[in-house]
Structures are given as C-alpha cells and as structure tokens.
Design an enzyme around this catalytic site. Structure first.
Site: not given
Ligand code: T46
Length: 131
Positions: A47
């Site tokens: 993303h």
């Molecule tokens: C990024 C990379 C390095 C939250 O509720 N609060 C938060 O602060 C974050 C980061 C995520 N979430 C929830 C949103 C989703 O339901 O946690 C779940 C997993 O998030 P996501 O699929 O976005 O995780 P990654 O590891 O793919 O991405 C994250 C960050 O979202 C992103 O900003 O740069 O880590």
C-alpha cells in the site's frame, strides 16, 4: 526515501539508541507500532500513504523494503538498528524477506487512519501521476 543514522550510545551496560522529533526526523511522532512474530514467507505493506511520514527501524533481524513512487523503484535491506528508513507519502511499499527474529519498529507522523491508505496499486499510480 531517506536512510538516517540512529543516535546510539554504547557503554559497558549495553546500547541505548534514540530518535527525537525535529532533530533526527522532520515530523512529530503521533503513533508507534511494531511488526514482529512474522510468519515465514509472509509479506506486509502493499500500500501507499497519502500524508503519512514514517521511520522504520529493524530493531532485530532484517527485512527487505521495496519502494515505488510511481516513477522509480528502489530496494532497501534494513538489517541494523543503527539505521532508519524514512518513507515519505506517496510511496508504495512492500516489506518482504523478514528474518526469523525480525522486529521492525515504526514511528509515524499521524494517528491510524484507513482513509490515508491507497491499497489498490492502480489507484495509487493514477494519484501519483496527477499529483
Ligand atoms: C506500513 C507498514 C510498514 C491499526 O489498527 N492501527 C495501526 O496503527 C496499524 C499500523 C494497523 N492497524 C490495523 C489495520 C489492519 O486491520 O491492523 C491491521 C493490519 O494492518 P496492515 O495490513 O496495514 O499492516 P501492514 O503490516 O501491511 O502495514 C503496516 C502499516 O499499516 C503501514 O502503514 O507502512 O506496516
């Protein structure tokens, strides 16, 4: 995308490292999160963010970060807590090749907001070309 040196003081007791807003990074830190217990072969990211600035530090182990701003691609391996990677807005990121013991700390400029994400690459590409 920028790599920065993390300030570190090592003495007989071990190592202490720190990051200060406005001194080491040019944004205020509103949120801290971390990635650990990554499962073998799993990728994260896929993303881009509209406004979010982030600093990533591999506190333990290593991770490969692929970056794409719609025009240029680059790849960074984070494998030392002495170096941080700043990812600016409008960079598509893929995190992969997590080592078994990887712990990635993220210091973020904004509170969590799903509205700030491009999770569809075509939408991101379109936005990056008109911005
Ligand atoms: C990024 C990379 C390095 C939250 O509720 N609060 C938060 O602060 C974050 C980061 C995520 N979430 C929830 C949103 C989703 O339901 O946690 C779940 C997993 O998030 P996501 O699929 O976005 O995780 P990654 O590891 O793919 O991405 C994250 C960050 O979202 C992103 O900003 O740069 O880590």
């Amino acid at each position: 995308m920028e790599l920065i040196k993390i300030s570190t003081i090592t003495d007989s007791r071990g190592r202490l490292s720190f990051v200060e807003s406005t001194k080491d990074i040019d944004f205020d830190i509103k949120r801290v999160y971390w990635l650990d217990q990554t499962t073998p072969g799993s990728d994260r990211g896929a993303h881009a963010h509209k406004k979010l600035h982030q600093l990533l530090i591999a506190l333990s182990g290593s991770v490969t970060v692929d970056l794409d701003n719609g025009k240029e691609q680059s790849q960074i391996v984070l494998d030392t807590p002495g170096t941080g990677l700043i990812i600016r807005p409008m960079y598509w990121r893929d995190l992969k090749n997590f080592s078994d013991n990887a712990i990635v700390l993220v210091l973020a400029s904004e509170l969590y907001s799903e509205q700030d994400y491009y999770r569809n690459y075509e939408d991101f590409l379109h936005a990056s070309r008109i911005s």
